[in-house]
Write a protein that holds these residues in place. Structure first.
Motif, mmCIF file in Angstrom:
data_model
loop_
_atom_site.group_PDB
_atom_site.id
_atom_site.type_symbol
_atom_site.label_atom_id
_atom_site.label_comp_id
_atom_site.label_asym_id
_atom_site.label_seq_id
_atom_site.Cartn_x
_atom_site.Cartn_y
_atom_site.Cartn_z
ATOM 1 N N ASP A 1 0.844 -1.197 0.000
ATOM 2 C CA ASP A 1 0.000 0.000 0.000
ATOM 3 C C ASP A 1 0.875 1.241 0.000
ATOM 4 N N VAL A 2 0.738 2.043 -1.063
ATOM 5 C CA VAL A 2 1.611 3.197 -1.257
ATOM 6 C C VAL A 2 0.919 4.474 -0.781
ATOM 7 N N VAL A 3 1.650 5.249 0.014
ATOM 8 C CA VAL A 3 1.177 6.557 0.462
ATOM 9 C C VAL A 3 2.087 7.612 -0.159
ATOM 10 N N LEU A 4 1.498 8.543 -0.899
ATOM 11 C CA LEU A 4 2.298 9.574 -1.576
ATOM 12 C C LEU A 4 2.397 10.810 -0.690
ATOM 13 N N LEU A 5 3.587 11.076 -0.197
ATOM 14 C CA LEU A 5 3.820 12.306 0.571
ATOM 15 C C LEU A 5 4.203 13.377 -0.454
ATOM 16 N N GLY A 6 3.194 14.119 -0.913
ATOM 17 C CA GLY A 6 3.401 15.089 -2.000
ATOM 18 C C GLY A 6 2.611 14.641 -3.211
ATOM 19 N N PHE A 7 1.876 15.582 -3.806
ATOM 20 C CA PHE A 7 1.068 15.258 -4.990
ATOM 21 C C PHE A 7 1.296 16.358 -6.018
ATOM 22 N N GLY A 8 2.586 16.624 -6.284
ATOM 23 C CA GLY A 8 2.966 17.626 -7.288
ATOM 24 C C GLY A 8 3.168 16.950 -8.631
ATOM 25 N N ARG A 9 4.101 17.522 -9.436
ATOM 26 C CA ARG A 9 4.288 16.984 -10.798
ATOM 27 C C ARG A 9 4.690 15.514 -10.767
ATOM 28 N N VAL A 10 5.684 15.179 -9.945
ATOM 29 C CA VAL A 10 6.181 13.801 -9.920
ATOM 30 C C VAL A 10 5.169 12.885 -9.224
ATOM 31 N N GLY A 11 4.587 13.345 -8.115
ATOM 32 C CA GLY A 11 3.613 12.529 -7.381
ATOM 33 C C GLY A 11 2.437 12.144 -8.271
ATOM 34 N N ARG A 12 1.971 13.096 -9.084
ATOM 35 C CA ARG A 12 0.810 12.818 -9.955
ATOM 36 C C ARG A 12 1.192 11.859 -11.086
ATOM 37 N N ALA A 13 2.386 12.061 -11.648
ATOM 38 C CA ALA A 13 2.832 11.145 -12.724
ATOM 39 C C ALA A 13 2.965 9.730 -12.162
ATOM 40 N N LEU A 14 3.486 9.622 -10.941
ATOM 41 C CA LEU A 14 3.668 8.307 -10.321
ATOM 42 C C LEU A 14 2.315 7.647 -10.043
ATOM 43 N N ALA A 15 1.371 8.439 -9.514
ATOM 44 C CA ALA A 15 0.043 7.887 -9.215
ATOM 45 C C ALA A 15 -0.549 7.299 -10.486
ATOM 46 N N ASP A 16 -0.383 7.999 -11.591
ATOM 47 C CA ASP A 16 -0.969 7.513 -12.840
ATOM 48 C C ASP A 16 -0.259 6.245 -13.311
ATOM 49 N N GLN A 17 1.077 6.233 -13.197
ATOM 50 C CA GLN A 17 1.810 5.026 -13.631
ATOM 51 C C GLN A 17 1.435 3.821 -12.772
ATOM 52 N N SER B 1 -2.195 20.735 2.268
ATOM 53 C CA SER B 1 -3.476 21.041 2.907
ATOM 54 C C SER B 1 -4.015 19.874 3.729
ATOM 55 N N GLY B 2 -3.691 18.655 3.339
ATOM 56 C CA GLY B 2 -4.291 17.501 4.001
ATOM 57 C C GLY B 2 -4.076 16.246 3.177
ATOM 58 N N TYR B 3 -5.058 15.343 3.239
ATOM 59 C CA TYR B 3 -4.852 14.050 2.576
ATOM 60 C C TYR B 3 -6.149 13.426 2.113
ATOM 61 N N VAL B 4 -5.979 12.526 1.150
ATOM 62 C CA VAL B 4 -7.087 11.704 0.668
ATOM 63 C C VAL B 4 -6.671 10.274 0.942
ATOM 64 N N PHE B 5 -7.551 9.479 1.549
ATOM 65 C CA PHE B 5 -7.183 8.110 1.945
ATOM 66 C C PHE B 5 -8.347 7.177 1.712
ATOM 67 N N ASP B 6 -8.067 6.036 1.103
ATOM 68 C CA ASP B 6 -9.059 4.965 1.011
ATOM 69 C C ASP B 6 -8.314 3.656 1.235
ATOM 70 N N PRO B 7 -8.588 2.982 2.356
ATOM 71 C CA PRO B 7 -7.838 1.756 2.650
ATOM 72 C C PRO B 7 -8.020 0.667 1.604
ATOM 73 N N ARG B 8 -9.059 0.798 0.749
ATOM 74 C CA ARG B 8 -9.239 -0.216 -0.309
ATOM 75 C C ARG B 8 -8.462 0.135 -1.566
ATOM 76 N N GLY B 9 -7.764 1.293 -1.523
ATOM 77 C CA GLY B 9 -7.001 1.732 -2.692
ATOM 78 C C GLY B 9 -7.769 2.810 -3.443
ATOM 79 N N LEU B 10 -7.057 3.805 -3.933
ATOM 80 C CA LEU B 10 -7.698 4.876 -4.707
ATOM 81 C C LEU B 10 -7.755 4.415 -6.164
ATOM 82 N N SER B 11 -8.945 4.478 -6.761
ATOM 83 C CA SER B 11 -9.079 3.993 -8.139
ATOM 84 C C SER B 11 -8.369 4.946 -9.095
ATOM 85 N N ARG B 12 -8.114 4.462 -10.313
ATOM 86 C CA ARG B 12 -7.435 5.312 -11.301
ATOM 87 C C ARG B 12 -8.268 6.556 -11.605
#
Ligand SMILES: NC(=O)c1ccc[n+]([C@@H]2O[C@H](COP(=O)([O-])OP(=O)(O)OC[C@H]3O[C@@H](n4cnc5c(N)ncnc54)[C@H](OP(=O)(O)O)[C@@H]3O)[C@@H](O)[C@H]2O)c1
Length: 413
Positions: A64-80, A99-110
């Motif tokens: 289970d991956v938690v992204l600390l940062g959702f900038g240019r690289v974080g977003r590209a990684l999430a998509d990959q 600002s905060g976080y988005v979390f879903d223990p079942r995984g965030l869908s694409r």
């Protein structure tokens, strides 16, 4: 109860107090606050509850991956990561920004990740995109209190995150870093991070900190694993400095080359960040530490003269053309000797240098163009002719690919 306590002992969790009733079906125990997440995970694993929602453990556990940062690289990684979800046992469960976080223990869908990325592209904050407002420490504690499986924290910020990383290690996270700063502070803080990981039985990977997606750290590991000894690592590891210096070598004025590097998004908005050599020196330090260097961070050669280092950015940009003539004659002097100027870092076990160098125009470093990076390993086996790795050394997609390799490695081992 034997199963519970041997699972806790194996995880290094210290049990402070125990209360057991007459029934075998319940048991209460007290552990340090910082060890609760690890304790819960160990007990869940011992009773095959590590799959969220209970039930039998899956054959190969999820990562289970938690992204600390959702900038240019974080977003590209999430998509990959999301793009390869079918059949993959790696999924993104949370993303954090300032600002905060988005979390879903079942995984965030694409689709969800895509919507979040689109929202961020338009300047929104995660807390306003269906997330919760919280600081990163609070968010991590909340996420770790859930039965996440083999949690991996990916640091894709550009901040001093050492304290957060220590916290995450204590909560059972493995770490993957694209952020150089936690690895490029004092020798003491670097050693403390490695020691904390070892004490918690966790791993740290950081391929993307040098050369973005190029396999630099991995090559070092493989050389060492195969019994070779790396004597020194040299290279051009700053895409921005590479771009500026190859442009001035081709006759462009220094001011024009810097302006273009900013316009094309290669340089920081204040290009002095790159021209100071600090970022290149951090990468050199990470490489030197691989070779056993235990000293403090190096001073880098700053390409900005002292008089222009502290003036406001608009003044700097207005006055930068005053440097053109000096650069033109430097380039001409080097060219008369068949040389070009490059910003080179050299790492050994004894130290790091980050400096402007004259190199033969027909050498591999002299032939570099644009933002390409080059790193050469001089080893006992590759002594007369060093092993060279070269290619694009920046860009969100290739950086994300480097991070993905680290995540896959952790998931597979
Ligand atoms: N871009 C490249 O080509 C490249 C190549 C190699 C390595 N890297 C490294 O990768 C890292 C990320 O680069 P980037 O280009 O993606 O940077 P970026 O676009 O500026 O993104 C940084 C992200 O970190 C978040 N952040 C900052 N402080 C935070 C905190 N305390 N808690 C939670 N989130 C926080 C920011 O939140 P907000 O969105 O709220 O501001 C943002 O989402 C950097 O360390 C960079 O040096 C980048």
């Amino acid at each position: 109860s034997a199963r519970v306590f041997s699972a806790l002992a194996a995880g290094g969790v210290n049990v402070i107090a125990i209360a057991q009733g007459s029934s075998e079906l319940n048991i209460s125990f007290v552990v340090e606050g910082g060890q609760t997440a690890e304790a819960a995970r160990r007990v869940h694993a011992a009773f095959q509850l590590s799959k969220i929602g209970g039930g039998r453990s899956p054959e190969a556990p999820r990562t289970d991956v938690v992204l600390l940062g959702f900038g240019r690289v974080g977003r590209a990684l999430a998509d990959q990561l999301a793009a390869r979800n079918g059949g993959s046992r790696v999924r993104v469960v949370a993303a954090l920004d300032r600002s905060g976080y988005v979390f879903d223990p079942r995984g965030l869908s694409r689709q969800r990740l895509l919507r979040l990325a689109q929202g961020k592209d338009q300047g929104a904050l995660l807390a306003a995109l269906g997330g919760r407002k919280a600081g990163a420490a609070e968010a991590l504690a909340f996420i770790a209190s859930h039965a996440v499986s083999r949690p991996t924290l990916v640091d894709v910020t550009a901040e001093e995150t050492a304290d957060l990383l220590h916290l995450a290690l204590g909560q059972g996270f493995d770490l993957v870093l694209a952020n150089k700063k936690p690895l490029a502070g004092s020798g003491q803080s670097y050693q403390a991070l490695l020691a904390a990981a070892a004490a918690a039985g966790r791993r740290i990977r950081y391929e993307a900190t040098v050369g973005a997606g190029l396999p630099i750290i991995d090559t070092h590991l493989k050389l060492v694993e195969s019994g070779d000894r790396v004597l020194r690592i040299d290279g051009c590891v700053s895409g921005t400095l590479g771009y500026v210096l190859s442009s001035v070598s081709e006759g462009k004025p220094f001011s024009g080359a810097v302006g273009e590097a900013v316009d094309k998004g290669y340089a920081e908005p204040d290009p002095r960040e790159d021209l100071s050599g600090r970022d290149a020196a951090r990468k050199g330090l990470i490489l030197a530490r691989l070779l056993g260097y235990a000293g403090s961070p190096p001073a880098a050669e700053d390409l900005v003269p002292p008089a222009l280092r502290r003036v406001p950015l608009p003044d700097f940009l207005r006055r930068i053309s005053s440097l053109d003539e000096e650069w033109r004659s430097r380039v001409a002097r080097a060219a008369a000797r068949g040389h070009v100027l490059r910003y080179v870092v050299s790492a050994t076990s004894r130290g790091v240098r980050a400096h402007l160098a004259e190199v033969p125009a027909d050498s591999p470093i002299g032939a570099l163009r644009g933002t390409r990076n080059l790193v050469s390993f001089t080893t006992r086996r590759y002594r007369a002719e060093p092993l060279v790795i070269t290619g694009p050394g920046a860009g969100a997609q290739v950086t994300a690919a480097g991070i993905l390799n680290d995540i896959q490695y952790l998931a597979a081992t």
